[in-house]
Scaffold this motif. Structure first.
Motif, PDB file in Angstrom:
ATOM      1  N   ARG A  48       0.837  -1.209   0.000  1.00 48.73           N
ATOM      2  CA  ARG A  48       0.000   0.000   0.000  1.00 48.73           C
ATOM      3  C   ARG A  48       0.875   1.264   0.000  1.00 48.73           C
ATOM      4  N   ASP A  49       2.055   1.123  -0.611  1.00 49.69           N
ATOM      5  CA  ASP A  49       2.987   2.239  -0.760  1.00 49.69           C
ATOM      6  C   ASP A  49       2.833   2.744  -2.192  1.00 49.69           C
ATOM      7  N   ARG A  51       3.982   5.641  -3.376  1.00 54.05           N
ATOM      8  CA  ARG A  51       5.015   6.600  -3.789  1.00 54.05           C
ATOM      9  C   ARG A  51       5.687   6.226  -5.105  1.00 54.05           C
ATOM     10  N   ALA A  54       3.298   7.079  -7.794  1.00 54.11           N
ATOM     11  CA  ALA A  54       3.155   8.532  -7.956  1.00 54.11           C
ATOM     12  C   ALA A  54       4.358   9.124  -8.683  1.00 54.11           C
ATOM     13  N   MET A  86      -5.959   0.972  -4.522  1.00 52.81           N
ATOM     14  CA  MET A  86      -6.222   2.403  -4.679  1.00 52.81           C
ATOM     15  C   MET A  86      -7.624   2.745  -4.179  1.00 52.81           C
ATOM     16  N   ALA A  89      -7.722   2.607  -0.382  1.00 53.82           N
ATOM     17  CA  ALA A  89      -6.957   3.644   0.302  1.00 53.82           C
ATOM     18  C   ALA A  89      -7.838   4.838   0.673  1.00 53.82           C
ATOM     19  N   GLY A  90      -8.931   5.017  -0.049  1.00 53.62           N
ATOM     20  CA  GLY A  90      -9.843   6.106   0.258  1.00 53.62           C
ATOM     21  C   GLY A  90      -9.305   7.484  -0.075  1.00 53.62           C
ATOM     22  N   ASN A  91      -8.229   7.554  -0.797  1.00 48.30           N
ATOM     23  CA  ASN A  91      -7.635   8.826  -1.195  1.00 48.30           C
ATOM     24  C   ASN A  91      -8.289   9.280  -2.499  1.00 48.30           C
ATOM     25  N   PRO A  92      -8.933  10.452  -2.506  1.00 48.45           N
ATOM     26  CA  PRO A  92      -9.624  10.881  -3.728  1.00 48.45           C
ATOM     27  C   PRO A  92      -8.696  11.038  -4.933  1.00 48.45           C
ATOM     28  N   HIS A  93      -7.434  11.362  -4.692  1.00 49.09           N
ATOM     29  CA  HIS A  93      -6.498  11.488  -5.806  1.00 49.09           C
ATOM     30  C   HIS A  93      -6.222  10.127  -6.433  1.00 49.09           C
ATOM     31  N   LEU A  94      -6.131   9.104  -5.595  1.00 53.38           N
ATOM     32  CA  LEU A  94      -5.932   7.755  -6.121  1.00 53.38           C
ATOM     33  C   LEU A  94      -7.183   7.273  -6.852  1.00 53.38           C
ATOM     34  N   ASP A  96      -9.012   8.931  -8.695  1.00 54.38           N
ATOM     35  CA  ASP A  96      -9.000   9.476 -10.054  1.00 54.38           C
ATOM     36  C   ASP A  96      -8.364   8.497 -11.037  1.00 54.38           C
TER      37      ASP A  96
END
Length: 113
Positions: A48-49, A51, A54, A86, A89-94, A96
């Protein structure tokens, strides 16, 4: 997918949608190597890294064109794991990137073997 239980018009519509899914155009010369992509995907799926993913995305913004060039149908399991990671992770950028991963999957499924 078994659609035999549905009316003929529903079967035809479903087959049309499946047959006309959008796919990514392959790049003539990939800007990322298979090894770079697999390393970034494994880091995301296993640890779950995100980086490495990205960093790769920043370096090659349309990297999905490389992914569909260098990955193979037997890599679909890894690609699906990254897409799930992704989403989880609940990250809105992910989030996308979720449709891009779906397009990658569709492209690899449509790719001649």
């Amino acid at each position: 997918m078994d659609l035999s239980g549905f009316p003929a018009d529903v079967q035809a519509a479903a087959q049309s949608e499946i047959g006309n899914r959008p796919v990514f155009e392959l790049r003539t010369q990939p800007k990322s190597s298979r090894e770079e992509i697999i390393a970034a995907f494994q880091s995301a799926a296993r640890d779950r890294d995100f980086r490495p993913f990205a960093e790769l995305s920043a370096r090659v913004p349309d990297g999905e064109r490389d992914v569909v060039n260098v990955m193979r149908p037997d890599d679909l399991t890894l690609i699906r794991k990254v897409r799930r990671a992704m989403a989880a992770a609940g990250n809105p950028h992910l989030m996308d990137d979720y449709p891009y991963f779906t397009g990658i999957i569709w492209t690899l499924q449509a790719k001649p073997r």
